[in-house]
Design a protein around this motif. Structure first.
Motif, PDB file in Angstrom:
ATOM      1  N   ALA A 107      -5.658  -7.962 -42.285  1.00 53.91           N
ATOM      2  CA  ALA A 107      -5.441  -9.146 -41.225  1.00 53.91           C
ATOM      3  C   ALA A 107      -5.666 -10.295 -41.840  1.00 53.91           C
ATOM      4  CB  ALA A 107      -6.128  -8.837 -39.824  1.00 53.91           C
ATOM      5  N   GLU A 108      -6.767 -10.394 -42.317  1.00 51.73           N
ATOM      6  CA  GLU A 108      -7.393 -11.570 -43.340  1.00 51.73           C
ATOM      7  C   GLU A 108      -6.369 -12.073 -44.378  1.00 51.73           C
ATOM      8  OE1 GLU A 108     -11.074 -10.804 -45.307  1.00 51.73           O
ATOM      9  OE2 GLU A 108     -12.031 -10.718 -43.213  1.00 51.73           O
ATOM     10  N   ARG A 109      -5.759 -11.019 -45.209  1.00 57.74           N
ATOM     11  CA  ARG A 109      -4.949 -11.572 -46.121  1.00 57.74           C
ATOM     12  C   ARG A 109      -3.573 -12.098 -45.418  1.00 57.74           C
ATOM     13  NH1 ARG A 109      -3.700  -6.662 -48.903  1.00 57.74           N
ATOM     14  NH2 ARG A 109      -5.804  -5.992 -48.921  1.00 57.74           N
ATOM     15  N   ASN A 110      -3.204 -11.527 -44.437  1.00 59.47           N
ATOM     16  CA  ASN A 110      -1.885 -11.810 -43.879  1.00 59.47           C
ATOM     17  C   ASN A 110      -2.070 -12.941 -42.657  1.00 59.47           C
ATOM     18  OD1 ASN A 110       0.307 -10.324 -45.117  1.00 59.47           O
ATOM     19  ND2 ASN A 110      -1.447  -8.907 -44.749  1.00 59.47           N
ATOM     20  N   ARG A 111      -3.259 -13.464 -42.355  1.00 60.10           N
ATOM     21  CA  ARG A 111      -3.455 -14.355 -41.595  1.00 60.10           C
ATOM     22  C   ARG A 111      -3.175 -14.136 -40.047  1.00 60.10           C
ATOM     23  NH1 ARG A 111      -2.961 -20.399 -44.193  1.00 60.10           N
ATOM     24  NH2 ARG A 111      -4.137 -19.795 -46.090  1.00 60.10           N
ATOM     25  N   LEU A 112      -3.539 -12.837 -39.696  1.00 65.53           N
ATOM     26  CA  LEU A 112      -3.203 -12.254 -38.414  1.00 65.53           C
ATOM     27  C   LEU A 112      -4.377 -12.114 -37.557  1.00 65.53           C
ATOM     28  CD1 LEU A 112      -0.893  -9.693 -39.619  1.00 65.53           C
ATOM     29  CD2 LEU A 112      -0.217 -11.435 -38.617  1.00 65.53           C
ATOM     30  N   ARG A 113      -4.205 -12.136 -36.130  1.00 60.75           N
ATOM     31  CA  ARG A 113      -5.194 -11.785 -35.522  1.00 60.75           C
ATOM     32  C   ARG A 113      -5.302 -10.167 -35.122  1.00 60.75           C
ATOM     33  NH1 ARG A 113      -7.350 -15.605 -31.200  1.00 60.75           N
ATOM     34  NH2 ARG A 113      -8.168 -13.725 -30.303  1.00 60.75           N
ATOM     35  N   LEU A 114      -6.491  -9.569 -35.300  1.00 62.82           N
ATOM     36  CA  LEU A 114      -6.459  -8.262 -35.158  1.00 62.82           C
ATOM     37  C   LEU A 114      -6.105  -8.025 -33.254  1.00 62.82           C
ATOM     38  CD1 LEU A 114      -9.806  -7.221 -36.745  1.00 62.82           C
ATOM     39  CD2 LEU A 114      -7.441  -6.281 -37.164  1.00 62.82           C
ATOM     40  N   PRO A 115      -5.324  -6.954 -33.157  1.00 63.91           N
ATOM     41  CA  PRO A 115      -5.175  -6.738 -31.601  1.00 63.91           C
ATOM     42  C   PRO A 115      -6.535  -6.270 -30.851  1.00 63.91           C
ATOM     43  CG  PRO A 115      -4.009  -5.032 -33.011  1.00 63.91           C
ATOM     44  CD  PRO A 115      -4.961  -5.844 -33.924  1.00 63.91           C
ATOM     45  N   ARG A 116      -6.535  -6.894 -29.612  1.00 63.79           N
ATOM     46  CA  ARG A 116      -7.622  -7.007 -28.678  1.00 63.79           C
ATOM     47  C   ARG A 116      -8.187  -5.594 -28.359  1.00 63.79           C
ATOM     48  NH1 ARG A 116      -6.828  -9.570 -22.770  1.00 63.79           N
ATOM     49  NH2 ARG A 116      -6.937 -11.368 -24.243  1.00 63.79           N
ATOM     50  N   ALA A 137       2.560  -5.646 -41.924  1.00 62.53           N
ATOM     51  CA  ALA A 137       0.985  -5.813 -42.074  1.00 62.53           C
ATOM     52  C   ALA A 137       0.476  -5.213 -40.405  1.00 62.53           C
ATOM     53  CB  ALA A 137       0.495  -7.146 -42.221  1.00 62.53           C
ATOM     54  N   VAL A 138       1.356  -5.844 -39.426  1.00 58.53           N
ATOM     55  CA  VAL A 138       1.175  -5.376 -37.951  1.00 58.53           C
ATOM     56  C   VAL A 138       1.107  -3.766 -37.781  1.00 58.53           C
ATOM     57  CG1 VAL A 138       1.610  -5.621 -35.632  1.00 58.53           C
ATOM     58  CG2 VAL A 138       1.527  -7.612 -37.213  1.00 58.53           C
ATOM     59  N   GLU A 139       2.122  -3.180 -38.469  1.00 65.78           N
ATOM     60  CA  GLU A 139       2.405  -1.854 -38.392  1.00 65.78           C
ATOM     61  C   GLU A 139       1.497  -1.147 -39.083  1.00 65.78           C
ATOM     62  OE1 GLU A 139       6.184  -0.863 -39.987  1.00 65.78           O
ATOM     63  OE2 GLU A 139       7.200  -2.038 -38.385  1.00 65.78           O
ATOM     64  N   ARG A 140       0.688  -1.512 -40.272  1.00 67.23           N
ATOM     65  CA  ARG A 140      -0.238  -1.037 -41.036  1.00 67.23           C
ATOM     66  C   ARG A 140      -1.439  -1.020 -40.170  1.00 67.23           C
ATOM     67  NH1 ARG A 140      -1.213  -2.213 -46.902  1.00 67.23           N
ATOM     68  NH2 ARG A 140      -2.573  -0.175 -46.735  1.00 67.23           N
ATOM     69  N   ILE A 141      -1.845  -2.081 -39.555  1.00 68.94           N
ATOM     70  CA  ILE A 141      -3.096  -2.287 -38.765  1.00 68.94           C
ATOM     71  C   ILE A 141      -3.130  -1.297 -37.660  1.00 68.94           C
ATOM     72  CG2 ILE A 141      -4.490  -3.968 -37.144  1.00 68.94           C
ATOM     73  CD1 ILE A 141      -3.607  -6.222 -39.103  1.00 68.94           C
ATOM     74  N   GLU A 142      -2.063  -1.248 -36.919  1.00 65.40           N
ATOM     75  CA  GLU A 142      -2.059  -0.148 -35.850  1.00 65.40           C
ATOM     76  C   GLU A 142      -2.105   1.230 -36.240  1.00 65.40           C
ATOM     77  OE1 GLU A 142       1.769  -0.862 -33.918  1.00 65.40           O
ATOM     78  OE2 GLU A 142       1.068  -2.654 -33.022  1.00 65.40           O
ATOM     79  N   ARG A 143      -1.355   1.571 -37.448  1.00 63.82           N
ATOM     80  CA  ARG A 143      -1.529   2.884 -38.059  1.00 63.82           C
ATOM     81  C   ARG A 143      -3.038   3.133 -38.428  1.00 63.82           C
ATOM     82  NH1 ARG A 143      -0.792   8.109 -38.104  1.00 63.82           N
ATOM     83  NH2 ARG A 143      -0.480   8.896 -40.045  1.00 63.82           N
ATOM     84  N   LEU A 144      -3.685   2.126 -39.025  1.00 61.18           N
ATOM     85  CA  LEU A 144      -5.126   2.274 -39.229  1.00 61.18           C
ATOM     86  C   LEU A 144      -6.050   2.444 -38.423  1.00 61.18           C
ATOM     87  CD1 LEU A 144      -5.370  -0.061 -42.469  1.00 61.18           C
ATOM     88  CD2 LEU A 144      -5.480   2.294 -42.816  1.00 61.18           C
ATOM     89  N   GLN A 145      -5.752   1.898 -37.122  1.00 62.17           N
ATOM     90  CA  GLN A 145      -6.407   1.938 -35.887  1.00 62.17           C
ATOM     91  C   GLN A 145      -6.347   3.511 -35.532  1.00 62.17           C
ATOM     92  OE1 GLN A 145      -5.302  -0.606 -32.885  1.00 62.17           O
ATOM     93  NE2 GLN A 145      -6.636   0.171 -31.631  1.00 62.17           N
ATOM     94  N   GLU A 146      -5.157   3.951 -35.494  1.00 59.68           N
ATOM     95  CA  GLU A 146      -4.867   5.297 -35.178  1.00 59.68           C
ATOM     96  C   GLU A 146      -5.862   6.245 -35.916  1.00 59.68           C
ATOM     97  OE1 GLU A 146      -0.916   6.418 -34.967  1.00 59.68           O
ATOM     98  OE2 GLU A 146      -0.547   4.655 -33.800  1.00 59.68           O
TER      99      GLU A 146
END
Length: 91
Positions: free
Chosen positions: A38-47, A4-13
């Motif tokens: 992030a919601e589904r996996n209960r993660l904080r988005l990167p600053r 999930a963290v990797e996907r969020i970083e990739r989507l940011q790029e």
């Protein structure tokens, strides 16, 4: 690092590249998808992700392209094209 963290970083790029290419709708889709992951996996988005996305129109902000950035009384004030303002403190 989780998937999930990797996907969020990739989507940011991808959102950053989409805005640079002028495809605002695609960038909004990427931002929405990253927030949903992030919601589904209960993660904080990167600053960095939080500071460079607009809460109102969900656009990825690039200073000088679709956002105006000013320093004001110990805060960085980012103004999106939609008029939404974000304030972040600095030292």
């Amino acid at each position: 690092m989780s998937i999930a963290v990797e996907r969020i970083e990739r989507l940011q790029e991808l959102a950053r590249k989409a805005v640079q290419e002028g495809n605002k709708a695609r960038a909004q889709r990427y931002v929405r998808r990253a927030k949903r992951i992030a919601e589904r996996n209960r993660l904080r988005l990167p600053r960095e992700f939080i500071r460079f996305t607009c809460d109102r129109c969900e656009t990825y902000l690039i200073p000088g392209t679709n956002a105006r950035v000013r320093l004001q009384d110990g805060h960085v004030v980012s103004t999106c094209d939609c008029g939404e303002q974000h304030r972040h403190p600095y030292k």
